[in-house]
Scaffold this active site. Structure first.
Site, PDB file in Angstrom:
ATOM      1  N   CYS A 138      39.428  29.195  47.448  1.00 51.07           N
ATOM      2  CA  CYS A 138      40.237  30.028  48.328  1.00 51.07           C
ATOM      3  C   CYS A 138      40.143  29.126  49.766  1.00 51.07           C
ATOM      4  O   CYS A 138      41.298  29.147  50.552  1.00 51.07           O
ATOM      5  CB  CYS A 138      39.803  31.479  48.468  1.00 51.07           C
ATOM      6  SG  CYS A 138      38.023  31.701  48.739  1.00 51.07           S
TER       7      CYS A 138
ATOM      8  N   ASP B 151      48.212  35.163  52.036  1.00 51.90           N
ATOM      9  CA  ASP B 151      47.048  34.756  51.222  1.00 51.90           C
ATOM     10  C   ASP B 151      47.331  33.504  50.267  1.00 51.90           C
ATOM     11  O   ASP B 151      47.951  33.968  49.197  1.00 51.90           O
ATOM     12  CB  ASP B 151      46.443  35.895  50.476  1.00 51.90           C
ATOM     13  CG  ASP B 151      45.177  35.442  49.690  1.00 51.90           C
ATOM     14  OD1 ASP B 151      44.787  34.212  49.625  1.00 51.90           O
ATOM     15  OD2 ASP B 151      44.445  36.481  49.373  1.00 51.90           O
TER      16      ASP B 151
ATOM     17  N   HIS C 245      36.043  35.355  50.777  1.00 50.54           N
ATOM     18  CA  HIS C 245      37.651  35.096  50.494  1.00 50.54           C
ATOM     19  C   HIS C 245      37.883  34.361  51.684  1.00 50.54           C
ATOM     20  O   HIS C 245      37.270  34.804  52.797  1.00 50.54           O
ATOM     21  CB  HIS C 245      38.249  36.360  50.134  1.00 50.54           C
ATOM     22  CG  HIS C 245      39.719  35.630  49.716  1.00 50.54           C
ATOM     23  ND1 HIS C 245      39.855  34.922  48.722  1.00 50.54           N
ATOM     24  CD2 HIS C 245      41.066  36.366  49.819  1.00 50.54           C
ATOM     25  CE1 HIS C 245      41.292  34.622  48.444  1.00 50.54           C
ATOM     26  NE2 HIS C 245      41.805  35.645  49.069  1.00 50.54           N
TER      27      HIS C 245
END
Lengths: 661, 334
Positions: A411, A471, A455
């Site tokens: 991520c 995201d 994250h």
């Protein structure tokens, strides 16, 4: 009169039983340290204890003070060579362990032994510097029980060890109410009272104020709990669970770093779904508090920063519980300081030329920021970049290599690349780190967020809307959001054990254990000055200061001492079963016309009664003999307590069954 | 401080918990200091379990305090009969501790105040135990047991609980027997003068103290051997000379021996005379002679045996005492 009696009680020599008890207590408190300490230290300490044990049979083995000094010097030098320090947490504990062994070796008198007991308690408490888990608590409880039994053994050297152990257990049992009162009411002060050693909080996992490729993926290998959440009411949908943490502004081509946000008032969020929850945050030695977007409440002694972070004034070094209210999917705040927007556009020169070129093309072909954003989202969706917890090491142009060469990443790669592309296309963007998702513990219905849920995502500023969340990981790998890490990765090898799908039974066990741990953390370890105030409010004492707490505490302790004294002294007056059986026996004979004369001893009386009541002469004589044995015989010196109890029962039965023809 | 408490407490004394005092022992003070260190450490490092451990130990200390008091409270103390001793020996007082409770009371230390006499006993549940206090007996007469301190540090040694009692135990102390030559037997009044016998030394009739003119053939050597045990600590020469008995033979003299205070030289002070008389009583009893004791103001007719000896020694012990045993008994009965 033996010589030992003439000695002051603390000068009396100790025996094998004492040494065994003391060594057992020491072993329990040193054992957890042995897992962390160097092997030589553990072996040296064990050798010192063994040396003392050997001296039990051969007293001349007891070391002279010169030899002791030499051993101490060796240990001290060893600790210095090991840690290059004498002070600080780890070397300090190592020294304390060493002192334990030394004190064991030189223990001759009761005074030495008592000092060793105190040292055992110090060592017990040092274990809590490393972990305060339930097993540790039980281990140290066992150590305390052993050391208290050792103290009792010192006070009563001639008593049976088992009786002394039972006394120690009784003492600790009777201590529990006082301990509870003290624990709840002792005025709590938030530490530290003075500077802590620099290594006091080393090794605490968590997010940091910078992000380089690979830093988050390292974190996600950890099973450790970041925080646990208790939602009041309905559990919100998983895709909305973005636990916001550090916001990163500055990019130098490789590392994203935090900006310098100022303290701001908490903006009132509009629209959105209001949810209430409380968070039990594990200590992470940083200032951030984690909350869902958008926070509508600030915990006490927390500040809101103008980039949306919530921080405490001091690093979170103890487990912290706070209540939160958030409004999910609220409207973003539109206005932003132009200086911040300039910062959100800054880029290092000369990095990632291909990404820059692509962003420049998007910018040229679009009419506004909104369209650029749409192009970027489309790009991430279509390109299908791969998600992996084992990202390749990247070279100088991290974004270019991720987007066009390796095409797989974690991520942090997604977020970094997306924010870079946005900035290159002239749209202000920043990276936000935190946690996404979490899992529900079905046992206690609480939500657990682990380090593995760490994250990174991005926020993009649109002029008329404000900062909106994008995201990029989810754009490429939609499964990341719904199924969590394991479904997104699709490989089990590198996942934390508990996150592997084939470990269902283990997970059930884990859920139960963690539910218990949660309560433990919340109620025992999380008992803070704030919770103490809450408790006092519940008792009807609003805003109790330490003086009120102290007086309540003293009153409660006084009541405890009175109650315990009354209870224990009532035991003192409760007649002994042997005596009451005998009185009953005398009463029965008295009713048959043979009362006991005050001067008559049991033997004479029984003889007279047996002659007067010939039909029952045999049981009368047997009862008297048993009574005399129980009452005037050696006081349980040789016989086991259970044997005595049986005799007492037999006496009572015989008295009960006594009949006269 | 002369108050009624100076008088002994009669019969069985039950230690009410109000008369049990308690203070932390030295170890208890160190324990307090250790707790303080644990507490400060727990505050500094915000150790919840550190607090828990510290407070558990503090609670243990409190429970220990109550249990230390309980180890003495409601204990029954009673003095038992003490056998008479001679001045200079130790009076062996026996103190009975009676535990009516269902738990044991270990490690109770009894100290007789004003002396080094102490004894450590364990009293079992519902049982009695006997402590012996060996108090030096300095002077003849009644030696009261006096004030006894009961002390205990059980179960944790962090506290010292104690209580004072004054049980009505007393021990009769005989005068220190001074070894000396027995007086020559007084002429027996009943016999109407010495009867003469023709054959000198054939019929053995008893023993008397050795006199330097006696023939060694007539010394009762067996008796000397026995007496050694009694005077084992003395100078052997001295013992031999003063303690030897000579066999007495019929016709030599009268067999009744009168131990008379008045016959002793006036230069001796009364205590020395009593000591001499006590020594004579022992020697005479050992020799098997029949002897009587004559003191100013009374006499004990001749006799022999353990009871006679005890009566004589008691008379010597209480000679001139303001309150004789009879008065003391009367006082006790009142």
């Amino acid at each position: 009169m033996s010589a030992a009696q003439a000695l002051a009680p603390d000068r009396r020599p100790i025996g094998a039983r004492d040494v065994a008890m003391l060594a057992a207590g020491l072993a329990i408190v040193v054992a957890p340290h042995a897992l962390r300490a160097p092997l030589w230290l553990t072996l040296l300490t064990a050798a010192l204890v063994a040396w003392r044990a050997a001296a039990l049979t051969t007293p001349r083995l007891l070391p002279s003070s010169g030899l002791l000094l030499a051993v101490a010097a060796v240990g001290l030098i060893g600790v210095w060579l090991q840690y290059r320090a004498i002070f600080g947490r780890t070397p300090g504990v190592a020294l304390l362990v060493l002192f334990g062994g030394m004190k064991m070796l030189e223990s001759r008198s009761q005074r030495d032994a008592a000092a060793l007991v105190f040292l055992t308690w110090f060592l017990a408490i040092t274990n809590f510097l490393y972990t305060q888990s339930i097993p540790t608590a039980f281990g140290m409880l066992a150590a305390v029980a052993t050391s208290v039994a050792a103290l009792v053994g010192l006070a009563a050297p001639r008593r049976a060890p088992r009786a002394n152990l039972r006394t120690a257990m009784l003492l600790l049992g009777q201590a529990v109410p006082a301990a509870l009162v003290l624990f709840l009411l002792f005025p709590r002060v938030q530490g530290p009272l003075w500077g802590l050693p620099q290594d006091a909080y080393s090794g605490i996992a968590g997010l940091s104020d910078s992000m380089t490729p690979g830093s988050l993926s390292q974190l996600t290998l950890s099973d450790a709990i970041a925080f646990r959440v208790d939602f009041k009411g309905e559990l919100p949908p998983r895709r909305t669970l973005y636990w916001r943490g550090p916001v990163l502004w500055d990019f130098d081509g490789r590392t994203w770093r935090a900006g310098s946000p100022g303290i701001a008032a908490l903006p009132e969020p509009s629209n959105g779904t209001r949810i209430e929850y409380s968070v039990l945050l594990e200590p992470h030695n940083r200032n951030w508090l984690f909350a869902l977007e958008s926070p509508a409440l600030l915990p006490p002694r927390a500040r809101y920063l103008d980039d949306g972070e919530i921080v405490t004034l001091a690093p979170v070094r103890a487990r912290l519980r706070y209540d939160m209210v958030s409004q999910l999917e609220a409207d973003p705040v539109a206005d932003e300081d132009p200086r911040n927007l300039r910062r959100a556009l800054a880029m290092p020169a000369g990095f990632n030329p291909r990404a820059r070129a692509m962003a420049a093309r998007w910018h040229a072909e679009s009419s506004g920021d909104r369209q650029v954003l749409a192009r970027a989202i489309e790009y991430f969706r279509v390109e299908r970049l791969q998600y992996t917890t084992l990202p390749r090491l990247l070279g100088r142009d991290t974004v270019d290599e991720f987007l066009f060469e390796s095409r797989e990443g974690f991520c942090e790669h997604f977020a970094s690349a997306f924010a870079f592309l946005m900035r290159a296309a002239g749209v202000p963007a920043r990276v936000v780190t935190g946690y996404q998702g979490g899992d529900l513990n079905p046992v206690d219905n609480r939500f657990t967020v682990r380090q593995a849920d760490a994250h990174a995502w991005t926020e993009v500023y649109l002029v008329d809307r404000g900062w909106i969340r994008v995201d990029p990981t989810v754009l490429s790998v939609p499964l990341r959001l719904d199924g969590g890490l394991e479904r997104a990765v699709g490989e089990t090898a590198r996942l934390p054990l508990m996150m592997r799908p084939d470990m269902a039974w283990l997970r059930t066990l884990r859920y139960n254990w963690e539910a218990l741990t949660y309560q433990w953390n919340l109620l025992v370890l999380g008992y803070s000055p704030e919770r103490q105030r809450d408790l006092m409010t519940w008792f009807g004492m609003r805003d109790a200061d330490w003086l009120e707490l102290a007086s309540t505490l003293l009153a409660a302790l006084g009541a405890f001492v009175l109650a315990l004294s009354a209870w224990l002294l009532r035991q003192a007056t409760r007649p002994d079963p042997v005596q009451s059986a005998w009185r009953r026996f005398c009463g029965k004979l008295g009713a048959r016309g043979v009362p006991r004369a005050p001067h008559e001893g049991p033997r004479d009386y029984a003889e007279r009664a047996a002659r007067s009541l010939p039909s029952a002469s045999e049981p009368i004589r047997r009862i008297a003999a048993l009574y005399i044995a129980l009452r005037y015989g050696p006081a349980g010196a040789g016989g086991a307590p259970s044997a005595r109890a049986q005799s007492v029962m037999q006496l009572r039965r015989m008295v009960r069954e006594l009949r006269f023809g | 401080m002369a108050r009624p408490a100076e008088a002994p407490e009669r019969g069985a004394i039950v230690l009410g918990h109000r008369r049990v005092y308690i203070v932390p022992s030295r170890l208890g003070l160190f324990f307090g200091a250790a707790l303080l260190i644990l507490l400060v450490g727990s505050i500094n490092y915000s150790l919840a379990l550190g607090f828990a451990l510290t407070f558990l130990l503090a609670g243990m200390g409190i429970a220990g305090m109550v249990q230390t008091t309980r180890n003495l409270a409601r204990l029954t103390v009673r003095a038992a009969r003490a056998e008479p001793v001679f001045a200079g020996e130790r009076a062996r007082f026996r103190v009975l501790l009676d535990n009516a409770a269902a738990y044991d009371r270990p490690e109770i230390l009894l100290c007789r105040l004003g002396s080094d006499a102490q004894c450590r006993v364990d009293v079992g549940p519902g049982a009695a135990a006997e402590a012996e206090l060996a108090v030096p007996a300095g002077r003849r007469g009644w030696l009261p047991l006096g004030r006894v301190m009961l002390e205990t540090r059980f179960p944790v040694g962090l506290f010292r609980a104690w209580s004072y009692v004054r049980p009505d135990g007393r021990c009769l102390v005989y005068p220190r027997p001074e070894p000396g030559a027995l007086p020559p037997p007084a002429p027996s009044t009943q016999a109407g003068g010495a009867r003469m016998r023709a054959q000198g030394s054939d019929d053995f009739s008893g023993l008397r103290a050795y006199q330097s003119s006696d023939s060694p053939r007539h010394v009762a050597w067996k008796s000397v051997a026995r007496s050694d045990t009694l005077y084992a600590r003395g100078d052997t020469q001295h013992v031999l000379r003063n303690d030897m008995l000579t066999k007495q033979f019929a016709g030599e003299a009268a067999t009744e021996l009168w131990l008379d205070y008045a016959t002793l030289p006036a230069a001796l002070d009364p205590e020395a005379r009593l000591s001499r008389l006590a020594g004579w009583v022992l020697a005479a009893e050992r020799g098997g002679a029949s002897y009587g004791l004559r003191l100013p103001g009374g006499e004990i007719p001749p006799g022999r045996g353990e009871r006679h000896r005890a009566a004589c020694l008691e008379a010597l012990a209480l000679f001139g005492a303001p309150s004789g045993p009879g008065e003391a008994r009367a006082e006790r009965a009142a």
